[in-house]
Design an enzyme around this catalytic site. Structure first.
Site, short mmCIF file in Angstrom:
data_model
loop_
_atom_site.label_atom_id
_atom_site.label_comp_id
_atom_site.label_asym_id
_atom_site.label_seq_id
_atom_site.Cartn_x
_atom_site.Cartn_y
_atom_site.Cartn_z
N ARG A 1 -27.28 -6.52 32.78
CA ARG A 1 -26.86 -5.98 31.50
C ARG A 1 -26.96 -7.08 30.45
NH1 ARG A 1 -27.84 -1.85 33.45
NH2 ARG A 1 -26.51 0.00 33.75
N GLU B 1 -28.99 -4.35 22.64
CA GLU B 1 -29.42 -2.98 22.92
C GLU B 1 -28.38 -1.98 22.45
OE1 GLU B 1 -31.18 -2.00 26.94
OE2 GLU B 1 -30.56 -4.08 27.29
N HIS C 1 -35.80 -2.78 29.16
CA HIS C 1 -34.87 -2.17 30.13
C HIS C 1 -35.60 -1.22 31.08
CE1 HIS C 1 -30.32 -1.47 30.62
NE2 HIS C 1 -30.91 -0.98 31.70
N THR D 1 -31.85 -8.82 34.83
CA THR D 1 -32.17 -7.39 34.92
C THR D 1 -30.88 -6.58 35.04
OG1 THR D 1 -32.45 -7.61 37.32
CG2 THR D 1 -34.45 -7.75 35.96
#
Length: 315
Positions: A227, A256, A290, A225
């Protein structure tokens, strides 16, 4: 003080700071170049992740006294340049630590008890019991890397499930009633579940790679959780395929966009990325967009911590 808000956040930021006689301007859509042209007129910026505050940006912000990031991570800010220019950096990791901790626990319960798989099977007329036996958290050794706000909140909840929680952190003497600090070598020796709670820096980029995974003594469940680029995806996928990683819970992905608003599907490479496709389609992987720190409650708490810190420093 004139403050520029570059991302949408909880309205209490505008309401409370305006009541304290700060002058606020919202600009949620201008490009980097457009903001650059006017940034010299502001004393403060409140951001999430939309625009990178690089060296060029900060050197043009002639009157900037602070940058407030509504959240924890500060990797979109050129921190050395900000410090050199005397710009105060403010963030609010206290605001979403509880939501992150609950998300970690929720994902682990889902993956270890095959809840999504079993639910989808039943909805499609498939009734399998033996094939969906779960794996209990009780008694497992959970290793956390990073023991700041997120790590501590996660350890508190895991301890309530009867887990033995250990952690590694670059700062010393952080052990408490919920977790015991250990060396990285001991964590690799004992952990049956591994969860990341670290920022993205040059030291932590691709920390979880082929060598790290091979150094783990036990087959393990993995949670990220933090990066996406803390993890070398190719190595994680290899370990999932061999069974070294028994299941992965990923709220963040290497692929991402820097704004965290979506996957970077503009790249043909990512569209055809076999590792990404594996993560998105494997039953051994849970992926969320995210949102670990993204609850109704955290939205308000993140904003309130930011307001309080700005007022404490500049009122």
């Amino acid at each position: 003080m004139r403050i520029l808000l570059l991302d949408k956040n909880h309205p209490l930021i505008t309401e409370q700071l305006s009541a304290k006689n700060f002058s606020l301007e919202e600009d949620f859509y201008s490009s980097y170049e457009e903001v650059l042209k006017k940034i010299e007129h502001y004393d403060g910026i409140i951001i999430r992740s939309r625009i990178p505050l690089d060296q060029n940006f900060l050197e043009n912000a002639k009157n900037l006294k602070f940058i407030a990031r509504v959240g924890a991570g500060m990797e979109n800010i050129d921190i050395p340049t900000a410090q050199k220019l005397g710009i105060q950096l403010i963030n609010s990791p206290e605001g979403n630590r509880d939501s992150v901790a609950e998300h970690v626990l929720g994902m682990l319960l889902l993956i270890m008890n095959r809840l999504i798989i079993a639910s989808n099977e039943v909805k499609n007329g498939i009734w399998l019991r033996e094939e969906n036996r779960g794996d209990e958290l009780l008694g497992k050794t959970v290793g956390l890397i990073g023991y700041g706000n997120m790590g501590k909140a996660t350890a508190k909840r895991l301890s309530g499930f009867g887990c033995n929680v250990i952690f590694h952190d670059i700062l010393p003497n952080l052990s408490d009633e919920f977790a015991q600090q250990v060396s990285l070598e001991e964590l690799k020796e004992k952990a049956e579940v591994l969860s990341l709670h670290i920022p993205l820096t040059t030291e932590t980029q691709y920390l979880i790679n082929h060598q790290f995974i091979n150094d783990m003594k036990n087959d393990f469940y993995f949670v990220n959780t933090a990066r996406g680029k803390n993890v070398e995806t190719k190595s994680l996928v290899e370990a999932l395929k061999t069974g070294k990683v028994k299941g992965a819970c990923l709220d963040v992905l290497e692929y991402e966009k820097s704004s965290f608003e979506n996957l970077d599907t503009s790249s043909e490479k990512n569209k055809e990325n076999e590792d990404l496709q594996y993560l998105l389609h494997s039953e051994k992987v849970i992926v969320t967009p995210h949102i670990a720190g993204w609850t109704h409650q955290s939205k308000e708490k993140l904003a309130q911590y930011i307001v309080d810190k700005i007022c404490n420093s500049f009122s």
